[in-house]
Design a protein around this motif. Structure first.
Motif, PDB file in Angstrom:
ATOM      1  N   LYS A 135      -7.017   1.624   0.155  1.00 22.00           N
ATOM      2  CA  LYS A 135      -6.650   1.678  -1.256  1.00 22.00           C
ATOM      3  C   LYS A 135      -7.805   1.206  -2.131  1.00 22.00           C
ATOM      4  O   LYS A 135      -8.745   0.541  -1.669  1.00 22.00           O
ATOM      5  CB  LYS A 135      -5.426   0.780  -1.511  1.00 22.00           C
ATOM      6  CG  LYS A 135      -4.141   1.292  -0.890  1.00 22.00           C
ATOM      7  CD  LYS A 135      -3.640   2.526  -1.634  1.00 22.00           C
ATOM      8  CE  LYS A 135      -2.338   3.044  -1.077  1.00 22.00           C
ATOM      9  NZ  LYS A 135      -1.784   4.154  -1.865  1.00 22.00           N
ATOM     10  N   ALA A 143       0.816  -1.212   0.000  1.00 20.20           N
ATOM     11  CA  ALA A 143       0.000   0.000   0.000  1.00 20.20           C
ATOM     12  C   ALA A 143       0.851   1.264   0.000  1.00 20.20           C
ATOM     13  O   ALA A 143       0.376   2.333  -0.403  1.00 20.20           O
ATOM     14  CB  ALA A 143      -0.940   0.003   1.194  1.00 20.20           C
ATOM     15  N   ASP A 158      -1.190   2.009  -6.032  1.00 24.64           N
ATOM     16  CA  ASP A 158      -2.426   2.786  -6.001  1.00 24.64           C
ATOM     17  C   ASP A 158      -3.645   1.874  -5.961  1.00 24.64           C
ATOM     18  O   ASP A 158      -4.690   2.247  -5.432  1.00 24.64           O
ATOM     19  CB  ASP A 158      -2.501   3.681  -7.238  1.00 24.64           C
ATOM     20  CG  ASP A 158      -1.329   4.641  -7.302  1.00 24.64           C
ATOM     21  OD1 ASP A 158      -1.375   5.671  -6.602  1.00 24.64           O
ATOM     22  OD2 ASP A 158      -0.361   4.347  -8.033  1.00 24.64           O
TER      23      ASP A 158
END
Length: 277
Positions: A132, A105, A109
């Protein structure tokens, strides 16, 4: 209505133009990864299409114990971070267990849940808690309507930034088939839907100690899926697929991409009523 999900200047969903997710199956080395990223960046900029760069740092579900898996998480994430820094591209890659989520993370993305892990409750919940965007590949063993359960697990964390990906369903031994109805059914969850055309032509374990594939059908399946009105297209690509260390038989050569994308973008514009704009 399918929700819009933004990552940088790329937007999935709504009635937005198609987004391309592309890159090599696995990171083979830094130089090759950067060359492919540079090619994809230039091409998608020319064609005016959003791009998310994909490459796996670890392919944990290879057919054989001796199969190439990639450089591992630490080195792989370093290379992906360099792709982001040099080309300003959003990144997606797979995670395989909860311990990988936090370091992934920091760089990625979009966190991708592999198809074989799409029912793993703890993994889905932990991924959702990262905040995310989560891309869940539909298991080859799942019906499209079953994906609402994967969505529910992630949404239980308060995270509704979810993409769903179709990559084919098991059809007898060493074969996959794509039920195009699944693209419509999964979009009814409100999540943007991606079609993974290169994995859809994979022949799992079809080469005995490795998977085989039928890349000659990627274009036809891609055009059919885009005509339905999907939100993104997923292609694994390589400079020389016949020498790729992972998923070469179902990967596309770079020189074929421009012509295929031009045809596909014209279909996408018609399907979404953009009139080419």
């Amino acid at each position: 209505m399918v929700r819009e999900i933004s990552v940088g200047n790329v937007v999935f969903g709504g009635n937005r133009p198609l987004v391309l997710i592309a890159g090599p199956c696995a990171i083979e080395d830094e130089a090759l990864t950067l060359r492919i990223a540079a090619f994809l960046k230039e091409l998608t900029t020319e064609l005016g299409i959003g791009l998310v760069f994909k490459a796996s740092y670890d392919k944990a579900n290879r057919t054989s114990v001796t199969s190439f898996r990639g450089p591992g998480m630490t080195e792989g994430l370093r290379i992906l971070a360099k792709v982001k820094a040099e080309f300003d591209l959003p990144l997606i890659s797979d995670i395989h267990d909860i311990s990988q989520i936090a370091p992934a993370a920091e760089v990625l993305d979009i966190i991708q849940i592999p198809a074989f892990l799409s029912r793993q409750t703890d993994l889905l919940v932990a991924a959702g808690e990262s905040g995310k965007i989560i891309n869940v590949k539909k298991g080859q063993f799942l019906a499209p309507w079953d994906m609402k359960n994967a969505v529910g697990k992630i949404e239980s964390t308060g995270n509704d930034r979810i993409l769903l990906t179709e990559r084919g369903a098991s059809f007898g031994y060493n074969n996959l088939v794509v039920d195009m109805r699944s693209l419509v059914i999964m979009r009814e969850t409100g999540c943007p839907v991606i079609f993974d055309a290169t994995h859809a032509v994979q022949l799992p374990g079809g080469a005995g100690t490795a998977s085989s594939g039928q890349r000659q059908y990627v274009g036809a399946l891609s055009r059919a899926a885009v005509a339905i009105g999907i939100d993104g297209l997923f292609w694994e690509v390589h400079e020389n697929p016949d020498k790729a260390l992972c998923d070469g038989p179902n990967s596309l050569p770079l020189q074929d991409l421009k012509g295929m994308l031009q045809d596909i973008l014209a279909i996408d514009a018609i399907a979404k009523g953009h009139n080419g704009n």
